[in-house]
Scaffold this motif. Structure first.
Motif, mmCIF file in Angstrom:
data_model
loop_
_atom_site.group_PDB
_atom_site.id
_atom_site.type_symbol
_atom_site.label_atom_id
_atom_site.label_comp_id
_atom_site.label_asym_id
_atom_site.label_seq_id
_atom_site.Cartn_x
_atom_site.Cartn_y
_atom_site.Cartn_z
ATOM 1 N N SER A 224 11.592 8.329 -1.045
ATOM 2 C CA SER A 224 10.881 9.556 -1.423
ATOM 3 C C SER A 224 10.173 9.295 -2.746
ATOM 4 C CB SER A 224 11.863 10.714 -1.595
ATOM 5 O OG SER A 224 12.558 10.572 -2.808
ATOM 6 N N VAL A 225 9.478 10.306 -3.218
ATOM 7 C CA VAL A 225 8.727 10.172 -4.475
ATOM 8 C C VAL A 225 9.678 9.859 -5.644
ATOM 9 C CG1 VAL A 225 8.741 12.638 -5.054
ATOM 10 C CG2 VAL A 225 6.780 11.215 -5.726
ATOM 11 N N HIS A 226 10.964 10.158 -5.463
ATOM 12 C CA HIS A 226 11.957 9.872 -6.507
ATOM 13 C C HIS A 226 12.490 8.444 -6.430
ATOM 14 C CE1 HIS A 226 11.787 14.104 -7.297
ATOM 15 N NE2 HIS A 226 12.156 14.378 -6.062
ATOM 16 N N SER A 227 12.143 7.708 -5.363
ATOM 17 C CA SER A 227 12.700 6.350 -5.208
ATOM 18 C C SER A 227 12.131 5.416 -6.269
ATOM 19 C CB SER A 227 12.346 5.783 -3.834
ATOM 20 O OG SER A 227 12.861 6.592 -2.814
ATOM 21 N N ASP A 228 13.002 4.517 -6.730
ATOM 22 C CA ASP A 228 12.598 3.460 -7.648
ATOM 23 C C ASP A 228 11.878 2.401 -6.812
ATOM 24 O OD1 ASP A 228 12.514 1.196 -9.224
ATOM 25 O OD2 ASP A 228 14.658 1.184 -9.718
ATOM 26 N N GLU B 131 0.848 -1.194 0.000
ATOM 27 C CA GLU B 131 0.000 0.000 0.000
ATOM 28 C C GLU B 131 0.891 1.254 0.000
ATOM 29 O OE1 GLU B 131 -3.043 0.255 -0.474
ATOM 30 O OE2 GLU B 131 -3.316 2.376 0.019
ATOM 31 N N ALA B 132 1.957 1.218 0.797
ATOM 32 C CA ALA B 132 2.863 2.371 0.870
ATOM 33 C C ALA B 132 3.556 2.594 -0.474
ATOM 34 C CB ALA B 132 3.894 2.150 1.970
ATOM 35 N N ARG C 236 4.249 5.954 -5.158
ATOM 36 C CA ARG C 236 4.211 6.183 -6.615
ATOM 37 C C ARG C 236 3.258 7.316 -6.958
ATOM 38 N NH1 ARG C 236 4.247 0.432 -7.459
ATOM 39 N NH2 ARG C 236 1.986 0.471 -7.363
ATOM 40 N N GLU C 237 2.117 7.357 -6.246
ATOM 41 C CA GLU C 237 1.086 8.359 -6.561
ATOM 42 C C GLU C 237 1.309 9.681 -5.826
ATOM 43 O OE1 GLU C 237 -2.588 6.365 -5.705
ATOM 44 O OE2 GLU C 237 -2.270 4.887 -7.301
ATOM 45 N N GLY C 238 2.339 9.717 -4.973
ATOM 46 C CA GLY C 238 2.653 10.957 -4.244
ATOM 47 C C GLY C 238 1.615 11.311 -3.195
ATOM 48 N N VAL C 239 0.939 10.296 -2.606
ATOM 49 C CA VAL C 239 -0.110 10.600 -1.628
ATOM 50 C C VAL C 239 0.167 9.965 -0.254
ATOM 51 C CG1 VAL C 239 -1.908 10.937 -3.367
ATOM 52 C CG2 VAL C 239 -1.533 8.638 -2.459
ATOM 53 N N PHE D 227 6.508 -9.421 -9.250
ATOM 54 C CA PHE D 227 6.532 -8.666 -7.996
ATOM 55 C C PHE D 227 6.207 -7.197 -8.294
ATOM 56 C CE2 PHE D 227 9.394 -12.259 -7.028
ATOM 57 C CZ PHE D 227 8.885 -12.660 -5.798
ATOM 58 N N GLU D 228 5.620 -6.498 -7.314
ATOM 59 C CA GLU D 228 5.244 -5.088 -7.525
ATOM 60 C C GLU D 228 6.270 -4.111 -6.968
ATOM 61 O OE1 GLU D 228 1.367 -4.384 -5.860
ATOM 62 O OE2 GLU D 228 0.452 -5.913 -7.143
ATOM 63 N N LEU D 229 7.155 -4.620 -6.099
ATOM 64 C CA LEU D 229 8.138 -3.728 -5.472
ATOM 65 C C LEU D 229 9.294 -4.559 -4.944
ATOM 66 C CD1 LEU D 229 8.102 -3.767 -2.008
ATOM 67 C CD2 LEU D 229 5.730 -3.307 -2.568
ATOM 68 N N ALA D 230 10.420 -3.887 -4.684
ATOM 69 C CA ALA D 230 11.553 -4.578 -4.068
ATOM 70 C C ALA D 230 12.292 -3.614 -3.153
ATOM 71 C CB ALA D 230 12.495 -5.120 -5.133
ATOM 72 N N VAL D 231 12.819 -4.162 -2.056
ATOM 73 C CA VAL D 231 13.566 -3.337 -1.104
ATOM 74 C C VAL D 231 15.037 -3.734 -1.094
ATOM 75 C CG1 VAL D 231 11.537 -2.940 0.376
ATOM 76 C CG2 VAL D 231 13.080 -4.857 0.868
ATOM 77 N N SER D 232 15.880 -2.741 -0.812
ATOM 78 C CA SER D 232 17.323 -2.963 -0.722
ATOM 79 C C SER D 232 17.733 -2.837 0.742
ATOM 80 C CB SER D 232 18.053 -1.918 -1.565
ATOM 81 O OG SER D 232 18.007 -0.656 -0.921
ATOM 82 N N THR D 233 19.044 -2.817 1.005
ATOM 83 C CA THR D 233 19.521 -2.518 2.365
ATOM 84 C C THR D 233 20.244 -1.175 2.388
ATOM 85 O OG1 THR D 233 21.567 -3.758 1.998
ATOM 86 C CG2 THR D 233 19.762 -4.949 3.040
ATOM 87 N N GLN D 234 20.055 -0.389 1.321
ATOM 88 C CA GLN D 234 20.606 0.972 1.307
ATOM 89 C C GLN D 234 19.980 1.740 2.475
ATOM 90 O OE1 GLN D 234 22.083 2.661 -1.690
ATOM 91 N NE2 GLN D 234 22.058 4.670 -0.766
ATOM 92 N N TRP D 235 20.797 2.329 3.351
ATOM 93 C CA TRP D 235 20.300 3.000 4.565
ATOM 94 C C TRP D 235 19.818 4.400 4.193
ATOM 95 C CZ3 TRP D 235 20.232 1.106 9.671
ATOM 96 C CH2 TRP D 235 19.888 2.053 10.649
ATOM 97 N N ASP D 236 18.502 4.538 3.978
ATOM 98 C CA ASP D 236 17.978 5.847 3.586
ATOM 99 C C ASP D 236 16.461 5.850 3.728
ATOM 100 O OD1 ASP D 236 17.971 8.449 2.707
ATOM 101 O OD2 ASP D 236 18.745 8.020 0.710
ATOM 102 N N LEU D 237 15.886 7.040 3.561
ATOM 103 C CA LEU D 237 14.435 7.187 3.517
ATOM 104 C C LEU D 237 14.005 7.099 2.065
ATOM 105 C CD1 LEU D 237 14.163 10.351 5.803
ATOM 106 C CD2 LEU D 237 13.969 7.943 6.491
#
Ligand SMILES: [Zn+2]
Length: 292
Positions: A255-259, A35-36, A41-44, A243-253
């Motif tokens: 944002s709308v610019h995230s892949d 959901e997040a 993606r939709e900026g909401v 899959f609809e999304l994937a997470v890395s272990t890059q230590w960051d927040l």
């Protein structure tokens, strides 16, 4: 874990985890990961949005973490390594349990060719991380063989079970938790051929579907460092597998610019920095000013 483990110092015990979940539930707007990602993606996304994830599929996720999360009303994603669940243990835990069980008399095979400076260290977190780092990038079969040998030489021939069973994974899904893919053998995807990597991604998707009867939407890259452990080729494989999304272990927040196929994550920084507010400031400053 139920109690603090000297060889896994960053892992919380039950009380620390209850406090972590209290902080998360009171400070953040916790959303299910899928959901997040959609709202991102939709900026909401709402302010202070957060998601909770667990990697690998340890039995303590089911036994300890899930009831605490449920009591607090916190949704979570559990990324499971199908092969480790079927054998019962991950290679790195065999090494840790081998060192713990050796009680200061650790015996290592010459075939491990570990540097003398490492072998002479006392049985603590430094020795553990040194040996794990040494074995991590070996071909999967060899890495498993070396880990089994360290365990069997120092502890017992019967391997321990630290991971969830298939029934526990199915139970988490039935209780409404998200179960995501984390490959079958937990390889460093960049160390594999493209066809091997594709097989790891697709097979773990099938494994989860067989176990939970639900097609998984989320994926976590093993070891997870963008560029070193996986790259855009693997992100494309994950997307192509469904899959609809994937997470890395890059230590960051994020944002709308995230892949959405390389979403960064953070750990419970308040335990390391001992201050939620100070750590949050550093995290936000690092993200928005590009300082790390
Ligand atoms: Zn992992």
């Amino acid at each position: 874990m139920e109690r603090k483990d000297a060889l896994r110092p960053s892992e919380p015990d039950r009380d620390e985890f209850v406090r972590d979940v209290d902080i998360i539930a009171s400070v953040f707007n916790v959303l299910p990961l899928t959901e997040a990602a959609r709202q991102l993606r939709e900026g909401v996304l709402p302010p202070r949005a957060a998601c909770v994830t667990f990697d690998d599929g340890y039995a303590n996720n089911h036994e300890l973490a899930a009831p605490i999360l449920e009591r607090a009303g916190v949704p979570a994603t559990f990324f499971v390594t199908g092969g480790a669940i079927d054998t019962g243990v991950m290679w790195n835990d065999l090494v840790i349990e081998g060192i713990a069980g050796a009680g200061g008399q650790l015996q290592l095979d010459e075939a491990d060719a570990l540097p003398a400076s490492l072998v002479s260290k006392p049985a603590g977190p430094e020795l553990v991380s040194g040996i794990l780092q040494h074995l991590k990038y070996l071909p999967m079969d060899l890495r498993w063989e070396r880990a089994v040998s360290i365990y069997r030489t120092n502890v017992a021939s019967q391997l321990p079970r630290l991971m969830m069973s298939r029934e526990m994974v199915a139970d988490l899904a039935a209780r409404g938790f998200d179960v995501g893919g984390h490959t079958i053998n937990h390889p460093i995807l960049k160390e594999l051929s493209d066809s091997q990597a594709k097989d790891e991604v697709e097979s773990c998707r099938q494994w989860i579907q067989d176990v939970t009867k639900i097609a998984p939407k989320s994926f976590a890259y093993p070891n997870g460092r963008p560029g070193s452990d996986f790259d855009s080729t693997h992100a494309a494989m994950v997307a192509a597998a469904g899959f609809e999304l994937a997470v890395s272990t890059q230590w960051d927040l994020a944002s709308v610019h995230s892949d959405v196929f390389s979403i960064p994550r953070v750990g419970p920084w308040w335990r390391q920095n001992r201050s939620l507010a100070g750590g949050s400031m550093r995290l936000y400053a690092g993200h928005y000013l590009g300082r790390h």
